[in-house]
Design a protein around this motif. Sequence first.
Motif, PDB file in Angstrom:
ATOM      1  N   CYS A 137       0.825  -1.221   0.000  1.00 10.72           N
ATOM      2  CA  CYS A 137       0.000   0.000   0.000  1.00 10.72           C
ATOM      3  C   CYS A 137       0.855   1.264   0.000  1.00 10.72           C
ATOM      4  O   CYS A 137       0.578   2.224  -0.733  1.00 10.72           O
ATOM      5  N   ASP A 138       1.888   1.282   0.809  1.00  7.06           N
ATOM      6  CA  ASP A 138       2.726   2.473   0.903  1.00  7.06           C
ATOM      7  C   ASP A 138       3.547   2.675  -0.365  1.00  7.06           C
ATOM      8  O   ASP A 138       3.614   3.777  -0.907  1.00  7.06           O
ATOM      9  N   GLU A 139       4.155   1.602  -0.864  1.00  6.07           N
ATOM     10  CA  GLU A 139       5.018   1.720  -2.038  1.00  6.07           C
ATOM     11  C   GLU A 139       4.262   2.186  -3.280  1.00  6.07           C
ATOM     12  O   GLU A 139       4.786   2.964  -4.084  1.00  6.07           O
ATOM     13  N   TYR A 140       3.011   1.718  -3.443  1.00  7.33           N
ATOM     14  CA  TYR A 140       2.260   2.037  -4.656  1.00  7.33           C
ATOM     15  C   TYR A 140       1.109   3.006  -4.420  1.00  7.33           C
ATOM     16  O   TYR A 140       0.251   3.169  -5.282  1.00  7.33           O
ATOM     17  N   ARG A 141       1.063   3.597  -3.246  1.00  8.72           N
ATOM     18  CA  ARG A 141       0.051   4.612  -2.913  1.00  8.72           C
ATOM     19  C   ARG A 141      -1.374   4.058  -2.973  1.00  8.72           C
ATOM     20  O   ARG A 141      -2.307   4.737  -3.416  1.00  8.72           O
ATOM     21  N   PHE A 142      -1.557   2.827  -2.546  1.00  7.00           N
ATOM     22  CA  PHE A 142      -2.911   2.280  -2.478  1.00  7.00           C
ATOM     23  C   PHE A 142      -3.604   2.813  -1.237  1.00  7.00           C
ATOM     24  O   PHE A 142      -2.985   2.955  -0.182  1.00  7.00           O
ATOM     25  N   SER A 143      -4.906   3.067  -1.339  1.00  5.87           N
ATOM     26  CA  SER A 143      -5.660   3.474  -0.166  1.00  5.87           C
ATOM     27  C   SER A 143      -5.919   2.255   0.712  1.00  5.87           C
ATOM     28  O   SER A 143      -5.748   1.110   0.281  1.00  5.87           O
ATOM     29  N   ASN A 144      -6.361   2.491   1.938  1.00 13.01           N
ATOM     30  CA  ASN A 144      -6.650   1.378   2.850  1.00 13.01           C
ATOM     31  C   ASN A 144      -7.804   0.518   2.351  1.00 13.01           C
ATOM     32  O   ASN A 144      -7.895  -0.663   2.682  1.00 13.01           O
ATOM     33  N   ALA A 145      -8.689   1.130   1.562  1.00 13.15           N
ATOM     34  CA  ALA A 145      -9.849   0.398   1.037  1.00 13.15           C
ATOM     35  C   ALA A 145      -9.613  -0.017  -0.418  1.00 13.15           C
ATOM     36  O   ALA A 145     -10.552  -0.109  -1.206  1.00 13.15           O
ATOM     37  N   PHE A 146      -8.354  -0.278  -0.776  1.00 12.89           N
ATOM     38  CA  PHE A 146      -8.007  -0.531  -2.179  1.00 12.89           C
ATOM     39  C   PHE A 146      -8.732  -1.735  -2.770  1.00 12.89           C
ATOM     40  O   PHE A 146      -9.012  -1.785  -3.970  1.00 12.89           O
ATOM     41  N   SER A 147      -9.045  -2.751  -1.945  1.00 14.28           N
ATOM     42  CA  SER A 147      -9.608  -3.990  -2.483  1.00 14.28           C
ATOM     43  C   SER A 147     -10.983  -3.787  -3.114  1.00 14.28           C
ATOM     44  O   SER A 147     -11.392  -4.563  -3.983  1.00 14.28           O
ATOM     45  N   SER A 148     -11.700  -2.727  -2.698  1.00 12.85           N
ATOM     46  CA  SER A 148     -13.024  -2.480  -3.279  1.00 12.85           C
ATOM     47  C   SER A 148     -12.932  -2.123  -4.761  1.00 12.85           C
ATOM     48  O   SER A 148     -13.910  -2.241  -5.496  1.00 12.85           O
ATOM     49  N   ALA A 149     -11.745  -1.705  -5.215  1.00 13.24           N
ATOM     50  CA  ALA A 149     -11.570  -1.337  -6.620  1.00 13.24           C
ATOM     51  C   ALA A 149     -11.786  -2.528  -7.546  1.00 13.24           C
ATOM     52  O   ALA A 149     -12.211  -2.373  -8.690  1.00 13.24           O
ATOM     53  N   PHE A 150     -11.509  -3.734  -7.058  1.00 15.61           N
ATOM     54  CA  PHE A 150     -11.625  -4.917  -7.915  1.00 15.61           C
ATOM     55  C   PHE A 150     -13.089  -5.255  -8.218  1.00 15.61           C
ATOM     56  O   PHE A 150     -13.397  -5.761  -9.291  1.00 15.61           O
ATOM     57  N   THR A 151     -13.989  -4.987  -7.275  1.00 15.55           N
ATOM     58  CA  THR A 151     -15.412  -5.188  -7.559  1.00 15.55           C
ATOM     59  C   THR A 151     -16.007  -3.948  -8.235  1.00 15.55           C
ATOM     60  O   THR A 151     -16.941  -4.066  -9.029  1.00 15.55           O
ATOM     61  N   ARG A 152     -15.473  -2.777  -7.938  1.00 18.59           N
ATOM     62  CA  ARG A 152     -15.957  -1.550  -8.580  1.00 18.59           C
ATOM     63  C   ARG A 152     -15.661  -1.571 -10.082  1.00 18.59           C
ATOM     64  O   ARG A 152     -16.399  -0.992 -10.875  1.00 18.59           O
ATOM     65  N   HIS A 153     -14.571  -2.246 -10.458  1.00 17.49           N
ATOM     66  CA  HIS A 153     -14.189  -2.346 -11.873  1.00 17.49           C
ATOM     67  C   HIS A 153     -14.279  -3.805 -12.309  1.00 17.49           C
ATOM     68  O   HIS A 153     -13.301  -4.413 -12.756  1.00 17.49           O
ATOM     69  N   SER A 154     -15.480  -4.347 -12.195  1.00 10.87           N
ATOM     70  CA  SER A 154     -15.703  -5.769 -12.477  1.00 10.87           C
ATOM     71  C   SER A 154     -15.562  -6.125 -13.949  1.00 10.87           C
ATOM     72  O   SER A 154     -15.510  -7.311 -14.289  1.00 10.87           O
ATOM     73  N   GLY A 155     -15.530  -5.141 -14.827  1.00 13.36           N
ATOM     74  CA  GLY A 155     -15.290  -5.407 -16.234  1.00 13.36           C
ATOM     75  C   GLY A 155     -13.817  -5.604 -16.539  1.00 13.36           C
ATOM     76  O   GLY A 155     -13.458  -6.075 -17.626  1.00 13.36           O
ATOM     77  N   ILE A 156     -12.952  -5.251 -15.589  1.00 10.98           N
ATOM     78  CA  ILE A 156     -11.500  -5.393 -15.765  1.00 10.98           C
ATOM     79  C   ILE A 156     -10.963  -6.532 -14.906  1.00 10.98           C
ATOM     80  O   ILE A 156     -10.124  -7.329 -15.350  1.00 10.98           O
ATOM     81  N   PHE A 157     -11.477  -6.623 -13.664  1.00  6.67           N
ATOM     82  CA  PHE A 157     -10.977  -7.612 -12.706  1.00  6.67           C
ATOM     83  C   PHE A 157     -12.097  -8.529 -12.228  1.00  6.67           C
ATOM     84  O   PHE A 157     -13.279  -8.233 -12.378  1.00  6.67           O
TER      85      PHE A 157
END
Length: 394
Positions: free
Chosen positions: A305-325
């Motif tokens: 998270c720190d190295e790539y600037r991911f937010s603490n809630a980064f995992s929600s991005a995978f369901t938010r972008h279900s057409g990609i992941f």
Amino acid sequence: MFNKFYNIFVHKLDATFVDHKFNLHVRRSISSLKVEWMKDSKLDRAIEKDKRYKLCARVLKEVLNEPGQVIPLRFLEKRRERMRLNVRITTFLNQNPGMFDVYFDRIKRKSEPVRFLRVSDRLRNFLEEEQRIYRENEPLIVTKLCKLLMMSKNKVISADKLLHVKREFGFPNDFLVNLIPKYLQYFRLIGCPGEGKSFLELVSWDPEFAKSVIEQRAEGETKLTGIRVLPNFIVKLPPGFFLKQEMREWTRDWIELGYISPYEDVSHLDQASREMEKRTIGVFHELLSLSLYKRIPVPILGKFCDEYRFSNAFSSAFTRHSGIFYMSLKGGIKTAVLREAYKNDELIDRDPLLEIKGKFVELLEEGWRQRAEELRLQGEQSKKDMENLAKACV
């Protein structure tokens, strides 16, 4: 290719909003956007079918990490929980013949002999093949390492974290000790891995490495067609997937944003902005593309998270972008999967380093065939014995 999938995706949105005027200036809070998770059986199956292979690989790793690459069988038995092995070691050995030899030796000079495990000659041959494959693909491994560092915030990553993900990206066990010193034009190792804080730092930037898979694809399509193709994501919603109205609006707005390379400096971007979301998805896409199986467990991504600037809630991005992941829950572990990398449950383009897995699977399957033949012969012999016994009783 992108335009094809993009048009299909937008068509799905427009079918619902024929008379709806889309407002490009709408700015919704990313954290408030909810997408319902939907199971993808085909991608789950891709993870499930590697289960037996990975279990054997974990047991092998445990033995190879021991001094002399031998271990008392009873010591290995005590580590079953750590290896997530749900059968006794003796049962595992019977189910997977050809991996190890069992012999008797003493733990201490005057102690009673006990059973030990050591790698078999067949497995030793595989390990030699593994080293050959690593040598042949050394430039690919160096490229992957450079890319991981180039995407990071300060072009530096904890050496211990890199060791933790070596299996995900196909790095050899000894890459920090034997590979890094050969490429001092790219890397600087600070500290000693495993003994306190240690880091791998990028010392030179190679522009050729700073092109993402998406950018390379766009360049290739531009050369092929003679028409300039802009880099962007392939978005393909799974069959039966439905997005609520506000999510469709936000997604269409987000798709229209320009692509932000994961190798760009984004220190000026607001963490909560759509642009930062675009860049973060680009990093996820590139990380999964660099991985062996085009999928990575979410807890492993969370370590960076720190190295790539991911937010603490980064995992929600995978369901938010279900057409990609796709977010798989198989095995009780969240795994982020890159949809475009799979056709049904098969990888489309195989990483060259997956040849190692292929060789290991060949070894395992040879042992499984051997066991099946032994069981068949035992069954036939038991049937003959029963027939002879029946004749004798007549």
